[in-house]
Design a protein around this motif. Structure first.
Motif, PDB file in Angstrom:
ATOM      1  N   GLY A   1       0.827  -1.201   0.000  1.00  0.00           N
ATOM      2  CA  GLY A   1       0.000   0.000   0.000  1.00  0.00           C
ATOM      3  C   GLY A   1       0.856   1.244   0.000  1.00  0.00           C
ATOM      4  N   PRO A   2       0.203   2.402   0.007  1.00  0.00           N
ATOM      5  CA  PRO A   2       0.938   3.665  -0.012  1.00  0.00           C
ATOM      6  C   PRO A   2       1.880   3.764   1.192  1.00  0.00           C
ATOM      7  CG  PRO A   2      -1.412   4.022  -0.348  1.00  0.00           C
ATOM      8  CD  PRO A   2      -1.241   2.590   0.030  1.00  0.00           C
ATOM      9  N   GLY A   3       3.117   4.104   0.930  1.00  0.00           N
ATOM     10  CA  GLY A   3       4.074   4.279   2.024  1.00  0.00           C
ATOM     11  C   GLY A   3       4.730   3.009   2.501  1.00  0.00           C
ATOM     12  N   ILE A   4       4.374   1.863   1.915  1.00  0.00           N
ATOM     13  CA  ILE A   4       4.973   0.590   2.314  1.00  0.00           C
ATOM     14  C   ILE A   4       5.928   0.144   1.212  1.00  0.00           C
ATOM     15  CG2 ILE A   4       4.527  -1.832   2.770  1.00  0.00           C
ATOM     16  CD1 ILE A   4       1.849  -0.992   3.977  1.00  0.00           C
ATOM     17  N   GLY A   5       7.193  -0.188   1.587  1.00  0.00           N
ATOM     18  CA  GLY A   5       8.181  -0.635   0.618  1.00  0.00           C
ATOM     19  C   GLY A   5       8.380   0.408  -0.450  1.00  0.00           C
ATOM     20  N   PRO A   6       8.980   0.130  -1.591  1.00  0.00           N
ATOM     21  CA  PRO A   6       9.796  -1.039  -1.874  1.00  0.00           C
ATOM     22  C   PRO A   6      11.213  -0.854  -1.361  1.00  0.00           C
ATOM     23  CG  PRO A   6       9.627   0.337  -3.835  1.00  0.00           C
ATOM     24  CD  PRO A   6       8.847   1.017  -2.746  1.00  0.00           C
ATOM     25  N   GLY A   7      11.783  -1.962  -0.982  1.00  0.00           N
ATOM     26  CA  GLY A   7      13.197  -1.951  -0.624  1.00  0.00           C
ATOM     27  C   GLY A   7      13.481  -1.480   0.789  1.00  0.00           C
ATOM     28  N   GLY A   8      12.499  -0.865   1.421  1.00  0.00           N
ATOM     29  CA  GLY A   8      12.722  -0.370   2.771  1.00  0.00           C
ATOM     30  C   GLY A   8      12.685  -1.500   3.775  1.00  0.00           C
ATOM     31  N   PRO A   9      13.049  -1.198   5.013  1.00  0.00           N
ATOM     32  CA  PRO A   9      12.965  -2.228   6.044  1.00  0.00           C
ATOM     33  C   PRO A   9      11.506  -2.611   6.286  1.00  0.00           C
ATOM     34  CG  PRO A   9      13.407  -0.087   7.024  1.00  0.00           C
ATOM     35  CD  PRO A   9      13.478   0.092   5.535  1.00  0.00           C
ATOM     36  N   ALA A  10      11.296  -3.862   6.609  1.00  0.00           N
ATOM     37  CA  ALA A  10       9.930  -4.312   6.879  1.00  0.00           C
ATOM     38  C   ALA A  10       9.377  -3.521   8.054  1.00  0.00           C
ATOM     39  CB  ALA A  10       9.929  -5.800   7.204  1.00  0.00           C
ATOM     40  N   PRO A  11       8.216  -2.884   7.883  1.00  0.00           N
ATOM     41  CA  PRO A  11       7.670  -2.084   8.966  1.00  0.00           C
ATOM     42  C   PRO A  11       7.055  -2.907  10.086  1.00  0.00           C
ATOM     43  CG  PRO A  11       6.206  -2.028   7.077  1.00  0.00           C
ATOM     44  CD  PRO A  11       7.424  -2.809   6.663  1.00  0.00           C
ATOM     45  N   VAL A  12       6.987  -4.218   9.897  1.00  0.00           N
ATOM     46  CA  VAL A  12       6.425  -5.076  10.947  1.00  0.00           C
ATOM     47  C   VAL A  12       7.461  -6.120  11.325  1.00  0.00           C
ATOM     48  CG1 VAL A  12       4.717  -6.853  11.444  1.00  0.00           C
ATOM     49  CG2 VAL A  12       4.027  -4.765  10.263  1.00  0.00           C
ATOM     50  N   THR A  13       7.883  -6.123  12.569  1.00  0.00           N
ATOM     51  CA  THR A  13       8.766  -7.176  13.050  1.00  0.00           C
ATOM     52  C   THR A  13       8.171  -7.882  14.261  1.00  0.00           C
ATOM     53  OG1 THR A  13       9.970  -5.584  14.417  1.00  0.00           O
ATOM     54  CG2 THR A  13      10.859  -6.027  12.229  1.00  0.00           C
ATOM     55  N   ARG A  14       7.055  -7.389  14.766  1.00  0.00           N
ATOM     56  CA  ARG A  14       6.366  -8.003  15.895  1.00  0.00           C
ATOM     57  C   ARG A  14       4.861  -7.963  15.631  1.00  0.00           C
ATOM     58  NH1 ARG A  14       9.886  -7.221  20.629  1.00  0.00           N
ATOM     59  NH2 ARG A  14       8.097  -7.374  21.996  1.00  0.00           N
ATOM     60  N   GLN A  15       4.144  -8.901  16.263  1.00  0.00           N
ATOM     61  CA  GLN A  15       2.697  -8.945  16.038  1.00  0.00           C
ATOM     62  C   GLN A  15       1.995  -7.703  16.588  1.00  0.00           C
ATOM     63  OE1 GLN A  15       1.883 -12.961  17.628  1.00  0.00           O
ATOM     64  NE2 GLN A  15       1.432 -13.613  15.544  1.00  0.00           N
ATOM     65  N   THR A  16       2.599  -7.037  17.554  1.00  0.00           N
ATOM     66  CA  THR A  16       1.999  -5.821  18.107  1.00  0.00           C
ATOM     67  C   THR A  16       2.015  -4.658  17.124  1.00  0.00           C
ATOM     68  OG1 THR A  16       4.143  -5.330  19.090  1.00  0.00           O
ATOM     69  CG2 THR A  16       2.487  -6.312  20.542  1.00  0.00           C
ATOM     70  N   GLN A  17       2.730  -4.801  16.013  1.00  0.00           N
ATOM     71  CA  GLN A  17       2.854  -3.686  15.072  1.00  0.00           C
ATOM     72  C   GLN A  17       1.807  -3.706  13.956  1.00  0.00           C
ATOM     73  OE1 GLN A  17       7.038  -4.521  14.365  1.00  0.00           O
ATOM     74  NE2 GLN A  17       7.581  -2.527  15.208  1.00  0.00           N
ATOM     75  N   ILE A  18       0.996  -4.768  13.914  1.00  0.00           N
ATOM     76  CA  ILE A  18      -0.024  -4.840  12.865  1.00  0.00           C
ATOM     77  C   ILE A  18      -1.116  -3.784  13.089  1.00  0.00           C
ATOM     78  CG2 ILE A  18      -1.811  -6.280  11.821  1.00  0.00           C
ATOM     79  CD1 ILE A  18       0.891  -7.319  11.111  1.00  0.00           C
ATOM     80  N   ALA A  19      -1.656  -3.731  14.297  1.00  0.00           N
ATOM     81  CA  ALA A  19      -2.745  -2.780  14.567  1.00  0.00           C
ATOM     82  C   ALA A  19      -2.301  -1.335  14.336  1.00  0.00           C
ATOM     83  CB  ALA A  19      -3.282  -2.980  15.987  1.00  0.00           C
ATOM     84  N   PRO A  20      -1.102  -0.923  14.791  1.00  0.00           N
ATOM     85  CA  PRO A  20      -0.663   0.439  14.481  1.00  0.00           C
ATOM     86  C   PRO A  20      -0.521   0.687  12.975  1.00  0.00           C
ATOM     87  CG  PRO A  20       0.623  -0.451  16.293  1.00  0.00           C
ATOM     88  CD  PRO A  20      -0.219  -1.583  15.766  1.00  0.00           C
ATOM     89  N   LEU A  21      -0.088  -0.350  12.236  1.00  0.00           N
ATOM     90  CA  LEU A  21      -0.002  -0.189  10.782  1.00  0.00           C
ATOM     91  C   LEU A  21      -1.378   0.071  10.180  1.00  0.00           C
ATOM     92  CD1 LEU A  21       2.050  -2.387   8.330  1.00  0.00           C
ATOM     93  CD2 LEU A  21      -0.354  -1.956   7.881  1.00  0.00           C
ATOM     94  N   VAL A  22      -2.386  -0.676  10.666  1.00  0.00           N
ATOM     95  CA  VAL A  22      -3.764  -0.480  10.180  1.00  0.00           C
ATOM     96  C   VAL A  22      -4.256   0.928  10.505  1.00  0.00           C
ATOM     97  CG1 VAL A  22      -6.145  -1.237  10.480  1.00  0.00           C
ATOM     98  CG2 VAL A  22      -4.308  -2.940  10.290  1.00  0.00           C
ATOM     99  N   MET A  23      -4.022   1.354  11.739  1.00  0.00           N
ATOM    100  CA  MET A  23      -4.472   2.695  12.153  1.00  0.00           C
ATOM    101  C   MET A  23      -3.776   3.777  11.339  1.00  0.00           C
ATOM    102  SD  MET A  23      -6.806   2.420  14.444  1.00  0.00           S
ATOM    103  CE  MET A  23      -7.372   0.945  13.644  1.00  0.00           C
ATOM    104  N   ALA A  24      -2.459   3.603  11.117  1.00  0.00           N
ATOM    105  CA  ALA A  24      -1.714   4.602  10.344  1.00  0.00           C
ATOM    106  C   ALA A  24      -2.220   4.663   8.904  1.00  0.00           C
ATOM    107  CB  ALA A  24      -0.220   4.285  10.378  1.00  0.00           C
ATOM    108  N   ALA A  25      -2.530   3.482   8.339  1.00  0.00           N
ATOM    109  CA  ALA A  25      -2.999   3.446   6.952  1.00  0.00           C
ATOM    110  C   ALA A  25      -4.352   4.134   6.813  1.00  0.00           C
ATOM    111  CB  ALA A  25      -3.075   2.007   6.466  1.00  0.00           C
ATOM    112  N   LEU A  26      -5.156   4.092   7.879  1.00  0.00           N
ATOM    113  CA  LEU A  26      -6.463   4.773   7.872  1.00  0.00           C
ATOM    114  C   LEU A  26      -6.361   6.207   8.359  1.00  0.00           C
ATOM    115  CD1 LEU A  26      -8.718   1.924   9.324  1.00  0.00           C
ATOM    116  CD2 LEU A  26      -8.841   2.853   6.995  1.00  0.00           C
ATOM    117  N   ALA A  27      -5.152   6.600   8.809  1.00  0.00           N
ATOM    118  CA  ALA A  27      -4.947   7.930   9.386  1.00  0.00           C
ATOM    119  C   ALA A  27      -5.829   8.162  10.618  1.00  0.00           C
ATOM    120  CB  ALA A  27      -5.170   9.026   8.352  1.00  0.00           C
TER     121      ALA A  27
END
Ligand code: ZN
Length: 267
Positions: free
Chosen positions: A238-264
């Motif tokens: 999605g917008p702002g995710i990758g390419p080539g960057g470090p994986a923004p999720v390394t723990r299961q606790t980071q999924i919900a913040p990713l969802v919230m950030a994607a929805l602003a």
């Protein structure tokens, strides 16, 4: 310019990371291209059962927060640590919860529901305790969710597929488990295709996430700390995710913040 943010999260229960690849799961594997697909270790403090792992994914907090240690959710602290569908719903975002087979995610059974509030809630029971019934439930949820995604297209959807995990428990992580993963991958593909089919998709910014909760032993089963069990994974695009960057999720606790950030939505 796409402006209206949408998120689709697909949860596929109990899929081993080492099963993923272009042969068995080409749709999920395709996230390795421009976005990310990464192993996610289950936290040491989180039992590798579905209840605590999905609670951690859904709430962004670990066992010390949500208080769920098994598949009976009774005694949870979800009121203080609500799931991402509930947070989005309360923020005025249109939401869909579509769950196959496992009641406490969506219903007031076994201490549930884990997902407390949703604009639209769909639960398809596995009518019998058979592998065929679970496959049929996954199929029905996929069909229903795809039609909703292609049509009204909620801003946030969580779609849960449970059959792979059940096959692992009954038959172990062998050929039938691989076939179940292949079927789940094709269903993920149908959900993504439903998003792409939207007439308004060019005006929408879609973030898609595919995630599992834990793996399985070769003989089937989970709950311990073996690498094949305690290595979950997540994929996102999605917008702002990758390419080539470090994986923004390394723990299961980071999924919900990713969802919230994607929805602003503020976490
Ligand atoms: Zn599970």
């Amino acid at each position: 310019m796409p402006t209206l943010r949408h998120v689709l999260v697909i949860g596929v229960d109990g899929v081993r990371f080492d099963l993923l690849g272009p042969e068995v799961t080409p749709v999920i594997w395709s996230f390795t291209g421009n976005n990310f697909l990464t192993p996610v270790p289950v936290d040491e403090s989180t039992p590798t059962w579905s209840g605590p792992c999905w609670a951690t994914i859904a709430t962004g907090t670990g066992v010390a927060g949500h208080g769920i240690t098994g598949n009976d959710l009774t005694g949870h602290r979800l009121a203080e640590h609500p799931d991402f569908v509930t947070v989005a719903t309360r923020a005025g975002v249109s939401t869909l919860l579509a769950v196959s087979g496992w009641p406490p995610l969506a219903l007031a059974e076994d201490g549930g529901p884990l997902f407390a509030e949703a604009g639209r809630r769909e639960f398809v029971p596995a009518a019998e305790t058979s592998l065929a019934a679970w496959d049929a439930a996954d199929e029905a949820v996929t069909e229903l969710a795809a039609s909703i995604l292609a049509g009204e297209g909620p801003r946030l959807s969580f779609v849960y597929l449970g059959a792979v995990d059940v096959v692992g428990h009954v038959l172990g992580a062998g050929p039938a488990y691989r076939e179940a993963a292949r079927a789940a991958d094709q269903r993920v593909g149908r959900l993504l295709a439903a998003v792409r089919s939207r007439p308004s998709v060019a005006d929408e910014a879609w973030t898609t996430v595919v995630v599992t909760d834990h793996g399985h032993l070769d003989r089937g089963g989970h709950g311990g700390r073996e690498p094949e069990v305690a290595t979950a994974w997540a994929a996102a695009a999605g917008p702002g995710i990758g390419p080539g960057g470090p994986a923004p999720v390394t723990r299961q606790t980071q999924i919900a913040p990713l969802v919230m950030a994607a929805l602003a939505i503020p976490a």
